[in-house]
Structure formats: C-alpha cells, structure tokens
Design a protein around this motif. Structure first.
Motif, PDB file in Angstrom:
ATOM      1  N   VAL A 204       0.983  -1.134  -0.086  1.00 41.72           N
ATOM      2  CA  VAL A 204      -0.047  -0.457  -0.821  1.00 41.72           C
ATOM      3  C   VAL A 204       0.998   1.284  -0.106  1.00 41.72           C
ATOM      4  N   VAL A 205       0.882   2.754  -0.892  1.00 39.94           N
ATOM      5  CA  VAL A 205       1.128   3.606  -0.491  1.00 39.94           C
ATOM      6  C   VAL A 205       0.081   4.682   1.014  1.00 39.94           C
ATOM      7  N   GLY A 206       0.959   4.703   2.146  1.00 39.18           N
ATOM      8  CA  GLY A 206      -0.141   5.238   2.761  1.00 39.18           C
ATOM      9  C   GLY A 206       0.538   6.527   3.046  1.00 39.18           C
ATOM     10  N   VAL A 207      -0.777   7.253   3.552  1.00 37.00           N
ATOM     11  CA  VAL A 207      -1.061   8.651   3.548  1.00 37.00           C
ATOM     12  C   VAL A 207      -1.321   8.970   5.287  1.00 37.00           C
ATOM     13  N   VAL A 208      -1.227  10.649   6.117  1.00 41.95           N
ATOM     14  CA  VAL A 208      -1.461  10.840   7.096  1.00 41.95           C
ATOM     15  C   VAL A 208      -2.240  12.536   6.039  1.00 41.95           C
ATOM     16  N   SER A 209      -3.752  12.234   6.390  1.00 42.81           N
ATOM     17  CA  SER A 209      -4.179  13.361   6.001  1.00 42.81           C
ATOM     18  C   SER A 209      -3.341  14.540   6.843  1.00 42.81           C
ATOM     19  N   GLU A 210      -4.039  15.454   6.021  1.00 44.78           N
ATOM     20  CA  GLU A 210      -3.544  16.912   7.305  1.00 44.78           C
ATOM     21  C   GLU A 210      -4.584  17.142   8.866  1.00 44.78           C
ATOM     22  N   ASP A 211      -5.839  16.161   8.362  1.00 46.83           N
ATOM     23  CA  ASP A 211      -6.692  16.040   9.821  1.00 46.83           C
ATOM     24  C   ASP A 211      -6.141  14.897  10.522  1.00 46.83           C
ATOM     25  N   GLY A 212      -5.355  14.034  10.092  1.00 45.52           N
ATOM     26  CA  GLY A 212      -4.945  13.512  10.784  1.00 45.52           C
ATOM     27  C   GLY A 212      -4.946  11.800  10.647  1.00 45.52           C
ATOM     28  N   ARG A 213      -5.760  11.485  10.003  1.00 44.92           N
ATOM     29  CA  ARG A 213      -6.822  10.875   9.311  1.00 44.92           C
ATOM     30  C   ARG A 213      -5.385  10.039   8.272  1.00 44.92           C
ATOM     31  N   PRO A 214      -5.281   8.828   9.186  1.00 45.79           N
ATOM     32  CA  PRO A 214      -4.371   7.448   7.777  1.00 45.79           C
ATOM     33  C   PRO A 214      -5.296   7.233   7.021  1.00 45.79           C
ATOM     34  N   VAL A 215      -4.146   7.018   5.809  1.00 48.03           N
ATOM     35  CA  VAL A 215      -5.292   6.517   4.467  1.00 48.03           C
ATOM     36  C   VAL A 215      -4.333   5.629   3.605  1.00 48.03           C
TER      37      VAL A 215
ATOM     38  N   ALA B  83       4.428   0.219   1.918  1.00 48.79           N
ATOM     39  CA  ALA B  83       4.519  -0.586   3.087  1.00 48.79           C
ATOM     40  C   ALA B  83       4.216  -1.615   2.894  1.00 48.79           C
ATOM     41  N   PHE B  84       4.209  -2.544   3.348  1.00 52.12           N
ATOM     42  CA  PHE B  84       3.353  -3.837   3.136  1.00 52.12           C
ATOM     43  C   PHE B  84       2.398  -3.832   4.753  1.00 52.12           C
ATOM     44  N   TRP B  85       0.744  -3.993   3.590  1.00 52.79           N
ATOM     45  CA  TRP B  85      -0.019  -3.424   4.651  1.00 52.79           C
ATOM     46  C   TRP B  85      -0.030  -3.982   6.213  1.00 52.79           C
ATOM     47  N   PHE B  86       0.470  -5.102   6.543  1.00 49.67           N
ATOM     48  CA  PHE B  86       0.399  -5.442   8.284  1.00 49.67           C
ATOM     49  C   PHE B  86       1.396  -4.706   8.510  1.00 49.67           C
ATOM     50  N   ALA B  87       2.577  -3.312   8.378  1.00 49.72           N
ATOM     51  CA  ALA B  87       2.916  -2.831   8.715  1.00 49.72           C
ATOM     52  C   ALA B  87       2.646  -1.730   9.208  1.00 49.72           C
ATOM     53  N   TRP B  88       1.579  -0.911   7.768  1.00 46.19           N
ATOM     54  CA  TRP B  88       0.821  -0.015   8.043  1.00 46.19           C
ATOM     55  C   TRP B  88       0.394  -0.205   8.865  1.00 46.19           C
ATOM     56  N   SER B  89      -1.201  -0.956   9.083  1.00 47.73           N
ATOM     57  CA  SER B  89      -1.836  -1.222   9.898  1.00 47.73           C
ATOM     58  C   SER B  89      -1.797  -1.230  11.390  1.00 47.73           C
ATOM     59  N   GLN B  90      -0.157  -1.727  11.387  1.00 52.97           N
ATOM     60  CA  GLN B  90      -0.147  -1.864  13.062  1.00 52.97           C
ATOM     61  C   GLN B  90       0.082  -0.343  13.178  1.00 52.97           C
ATOM     62  N   PHE B  91       0.994   0.175  13.018  1.00 47.02           N
ATOM     63  CA  PHE B  91       1.239   1.456  13.838  1.00 47.02           C
ATOM     64  C   PHE B  91       0.426   2.962  12.979  1.00 47.02           C
ATOM     65  N   HIS B  92      -0.918   1.786  12.492  1.00 45.84           N
ATOM     66  CA  HIS B  92      -2.172   3.616  11.608  1.00 45.84           C
ATOM     67  C   HIS B  92      -2.687   2.544  12.008  1.00 45.84           C
TER      68      HIS B  92
ATOM     69  N   SER C 211      -6.497   2.657  12.803  1.00 43.12           N
ATOM     70  CA  SER C 211      -7.970   3.589  11.934  1.00 43.12           C
ATOM     71  C   SER C 211      -7.240   4.156  10.406  1.00 43.12           C
ATOM     72  N   THR C 212      -6.817   3.245  10.012  1.00 43.64           N
ATOM     73  CA  THR C 212      -6.874   3.753   8.335  1.00 43.64           C
ATOM     74  C   THR C 212      -7.551   3.418   7.805  1.00 43.64           C
ATOM     75  N   LEU C 213      -8.187   4.333   7.173  1.00 44.39           N
ATOM     76  CA  LEU C 213      -9.466   3.946   5.999  1.00 44.39           C
ATOM     77  C   LEU C 213      -8.670   3.732   4.622  1.00 44.39           C
ATOM     78  N   VAL C 214      -8.891   3.076   4.452  1.00 46.06           N
ATOM     79  CA  VAL C 214      -8.357   1.783   2.469  1.00 46.06           C
ATOM     80  C   VAL C 214      -9.365   2.146   2.063  1.00 46.06           C
ATOM     81  N   TRP C 215      -8.956   2.864   0.721  1.00 51.56           N
ATOM     82  CA  TRP C 215      -9.271   3.127  -0.912  1.00 51.56           C
ATOM     83  C   TRP C 215      -9.576   1.638  -1.635  1.00 51.56           C
ATOM     84  N   THR C 216     -10.577   2.169  -2.298  1.00 56.97           N
ATOM     85  CA  THR C 216     -11.470   0.251  -2.751  1.00 56.97           C
ATOM     86  C   THR C 216     -11.282   1.178  -4.383  1.00 56.97           C
ATOM     87  N   PRO C 217     -10.996   0.373  -5.331  1.00 64.16           N
ATOM     88  CA  PRO C 217     -11.820   0.882  -6.836  1.00 64.16           C
ATOM     89  C   PRO C 217     -13.395   1.482  -6.693  1.00 64.16           C
TER      90      PRO C 217
END
Length: 516
Positions: A439-450, A495-504, A506-512
């Motif tokens: 996944v490509v991970g980002v934390v938006s300006e309002d603090g929400r991980p995506v 990052a691999f999803w398991f790593a990103w999701s551990q540290f974030h 509450s991540t919102l996941v985009w889907t097609p």
C-alpha cells in the motif's frame, strides 16, 4: 574475513558469555551453521563479523565437528533475520484459537519476582536455573510469559529450549504448533494477539538479558517515553555504532553515510525495470536502487541543501525519508540500525544521543530526544522503476554502482525471503487487506491515515489524470504520489499492509469504484 548470519547463543557447556562479545558471536555462528537445513551463510569481505582468527576457528570447528563439507558462499550478505530463507513464516500458520486468559494486576508475587531474578542471573551461562523456572510456573502469573518468550529468542535448541517451551505452554495453556519455525515467533504472536499486559518490572529484566548480548543497547532503555517493550525482539544483528562518515566494516547492518552518486546517464548499469526509491528535496532528485538498500537499510545524506536519514525496513517493505537537520536546535541526527525490531519493524536510533525512534512514525521514544518529544519531519519516498523515475526526473542522481565504497551488490540479496509472509512476530493483522499487500500510505492533514493498495490504484490511474478520495488527490508522477486539494504534495511511502496497519490502526482503505 567473513560475516556470518547469527541467531542464538548455543553450546553453553563449552562457552561462557562472560568471556566477551566475541565469544557470543562465536556461539551464535556455531548454532546457526549447525541448525539450518542447508548450512547456508553469507559472507562480505568488506565487513568482518567474525574477524581474523576467530572467524577461521569457527569455520574449522564446524567443519570438523558436524561434517559439513560445503557451505554456500556469496559476495554479499542477506539482511539478517535470524532465520534461513526456508524458514519464512506465514501469519496464518501460527494462530491459535485460545480464549484470552485471566490476568492478575499489581506487582508480581515476591517468590515469583525472586525466581525470575535468579533465572535471569543464569542466562547465557552453563545452564538455566531449572528450579527457578519451576517456581515461576508454579506461581501461575501468566504475565511472566513475556520474559519466557524473550528467552526463547536466544534459546532455540537444546534442553534449555525444551524447558522454556514447556514452561510457556503450562503458563499459557497453549500447545506449540507443529512447525520447523523458532518458538519465539509463535509465543510472541500469541501474547501480542491477547494484548497481554506485562508487569512493572518487566523492562528491567528484559534490559539485563539484552544488554548481556550487546552492551550498546543499554542506553536505549534510558528516558523511556512509553516504549512498549513487549513488542521488542532481537533482529539477529548488533547495533551499528560506527562514527558518522565511517563506511567501513562492522558487526551490524551497515548504514551508508555521505553517499556517492552519479547522473542518470551514469546509472545505465541499472536496468530500467529495476526498482528504486525516489526522493525529491528542493528540486533535487535522487534514486536509491532497492537491492543496495536491502544491504544497507539506512543512508544519511544531503539533498537539496537538507540533511536526510532514509531507513529501509526490508521486513516491512518500507523505505522512508526524514529530515535530520535542525532537530531541537542540536546537532544533526545520525540515524543508525539498532539490531532490534518492534513487531517486525526495524528500530532505528540516533547515534549522537542514543535516542530510539519509532521508525514508522519518526517519533523519538527514548533518550534526550524522546524526553523532548521530538518528531522527525517526513518527506515522500516514491517506489517505482528506474525507467519511470528517469522520465519524471531526467536530472536525477543515482547511488553509485559500487555504493561509493568499492562494493559489489547482489541483484537480489533477499532471494524471496518474505514471500511466505512475515518472519518475525507481528501479532494480529487487520483483515481489510492481505498481510503483505503493498500500500501507499499517507496521513491526511486532519490526522486521518489512508492507504491506497498499490496494484489497484496504479491500474485505476491508467488513462486517468488523477483519483480523488477523502480530500486527497492521487496521481502517477514517476510513481504514486498524493496531494491535498490545493496541490500540495503530502509525505507518503510504500509498505506492506501488516506494517502500515500496525502503526496506523484506524486507516481508511481506498477501494476501486467497481468494488464499492
């Protein structure tokens, strides 16, 4: 001069840890060589792990005692995990459906505390104190299972291992899975899955065990700002403590300082289809070939007039970049690999202050920088092909073919090590995506991980200028990049999803769109 992958101390009846660190290395080398199925190890002429006569002694001893007549030798070393590639572990293979246990609160019983102290006193000597271990189990406090799992990281064979596994199983009422894999993995995964609390004195005893292996870890336990020591395990290597600018041999994963680069035209040695990690600072672009980063896992450099530290956690599939100048008005932060892991993520530290950082978030968690609540500013790292990066950034620089240190790099140092899933403890995984989905991970300006699954967002962007989601704009510009609605690029990394999701978590996941 050989660098051998080290795992756990062994041959306790013949070797004493008190004889010094070189003896610990020899113990580890002997254990690793005898325990792996193919007797595979890696060498690096430019890095001495068992130096001089000690390394030769280890090899002669193993050959004479075990009958090993052929060992696979390479000109580069595999990122050291403490496990051969054949022992890669899938998360699914180690789960156990056990009810969460009843957990006592408060301090340990005095008899249990004394027994644990006596047990730790005998670690890395001729024999563990079996009587003390029995007293610990009889006390019935399941929280001490954390320390038994810690010991299983270092005792992976022999009677001590059997004692520890039996004790752990009795305390937790669990059964060891039928597996070739080391016991510390399933034991840690079980405890992490339960989120079993530790007791107040846990970190002090863990400190004694770890400092006995590498005294350079001792400062990491100072000025603790909330480190969850339950999650910390040994990664199979020692701390990189070389002074800044020293790119010479070490008993570590060697960071590369003050890197030597060439122009894009000078990078024709690297195939256009090969993967690079791209960074842009103040209009200056740099590409770091993945196979070189798999060896060094950390570079400290200057780009666009700014100092940067760029860690690459091979276990997480995550390259990140942090500004390391102007931190707290002090000296430049010099990032190094500690040799420790937190839920399969590399633990980095500052060479200047010995402050430990959360590699994934850039937060200082121990030492003076931890006490000052320092957080390193992050800059985007784009994972893409060398060909695509050159097109997007024709004036880019690329790390020199020999790394600037006269080295030869294997094209694929890891050789599929992570193909079967995480090989170190990670605990429960967020089921929204497969464990090792990139996944490509980002934390938006309002603090929400995506998180944007890489394959899906790339496919969706084919023939499109951009994708908008949750106030974010995603474009392909030499790689997947994320912007806010005003066109300002936000720091991202893959990052691999398991790593990103551990540290974030509450991540919102985009889907097609077609799957919504």
């Amino acid at each position: 001069m050989f660098r051998l992958k080290a795992d756990a101390p062994q041959f306790r009846s013949a070797l004493e840890m008190s004889a010094g660190r070189e003896q610990v290395i020899l113990e580890s080398v002997l254990f690793w060589l005898i325990s792996i199925g193919e007797h595979r190890y890696n060498t690096a002429v430019s890095q001495g792990y068992c130096k001089g006569g000690l390394g030769l002694l280890a090899l002669v001893f193993v050959v004479a005692w075990t009958g090993v007549t052929s060992l696979q030798v390479e000109t580069n070393f595999l990122e050291i995990s403490g496990l051969p590639i054949e022992n890669a572990i899938s998360v699914e293979s180690i789960s156990q459906d056990l009810a969460e246990p009843m957990v006592p609160s408060g301090p340990l019983a005095s008899t249990t505390q004394l027994a644990l102290t006596n047990l730790v006193n005998t670690v890395f000597t001729n024999r563990l104190d079996a009587g003390a271990l029995e007293t610990v189990v009889a006390g019935g406090d399941i929280r001490v299972a954390w320390l038994l799992a810690d010991l299983l990281r270092f005792y992976q064979r022999g009677p001590e291992r059997d004692l520890l596994v039996t004790a752990f199983s009795r305390l937790t009422r669990s059964e060891p899975p039928v597996s070739r894999h080391p016991d510390f993995v399933w034991t840690f995964n079980l405890l992490i899955g339960w989120d079993l609390p530790a007791w107040e004195g846990y970190s002090a005893l863990k400190r004694r065990i770890y400092v006995a292996v590498d005294a350079r870890w001792d400062p990491f336990f100072e000025d603790d700002q909330g480190v969850d020591w339950r999650m910390i395990t040994w990664g199979g290597v020692f701390a990189d403590s070389r002074p800044y600018g020293d790119n010479g041999p070490c008993d570590c994963i060697p960071a590369l300082d003050n890197i030597t680069t060439t122009s894009a035209s000078g990078g024709d040695w690297y195939g256009d289809e090969q993967i690079v990690f791209g960074v842009v600072v103040n209009g200056e672009a740099l590409a770091l070939p993945r196979h070189q980063m798999e060896v060094h896992e950390m570079v400290n450099l200057t780009l666009g007039g700014r100092h940067l530290g760029i860690p690459y956690c091979t276990l997480c599939g995550s390259a990140q970049a942090y500004f390391t100048d102007g931190v707290g008005g002090g000296e430049r932060v010099v990032l190094r690999t500690s040799g420790l892991l937190s839920r399969s993520n590399k633990v980095m530290y500052d060479l200047v202050t010995s402050s430990v950082f959360n590699t994934f978030t850039g937060e200082a968690v121990t030492g003076p920088l931890g006490a000052a609540a320092m957080v390193l500013e992050q800059v985007s790292v784009v994972t893409t092909t060398w060909g695509n990066w050159k097109v997007a950034h024709p004036d880019t620089q690329i790390l020199a073919e020999d790394g600037g240190v006269g080295r030869t790099y294997l094209a694929d140092p890891l050789r599929g090590r992570d193909d079967q899933g995480p090989i170190f403890p990670v605990g429960n995984i967020d089921p929204q995506l497969p464990v090792q989905e990139k996944v490509v991970g980002v934390v938006s300006e309002d603090g929400r991980p995506v998180a944007f699954p890489v394959a899906a967002i790339r496919e969706t962007l084919v023939g499109k200028e951009e994708v908008r989601f949750g106030g974010l704009v995603v474009r392909l510009a030499g790689g997947v990049r994320v912007f806010d609605l005003d066109g300002v690029e936000l720091p991202t990394h893959e990052a691999f999803w398991f790593a990103w999701s551990q540290f974030h978590p509450s991540t919102l996941v985009w889907t097609p769109p077609e799957f919504r």
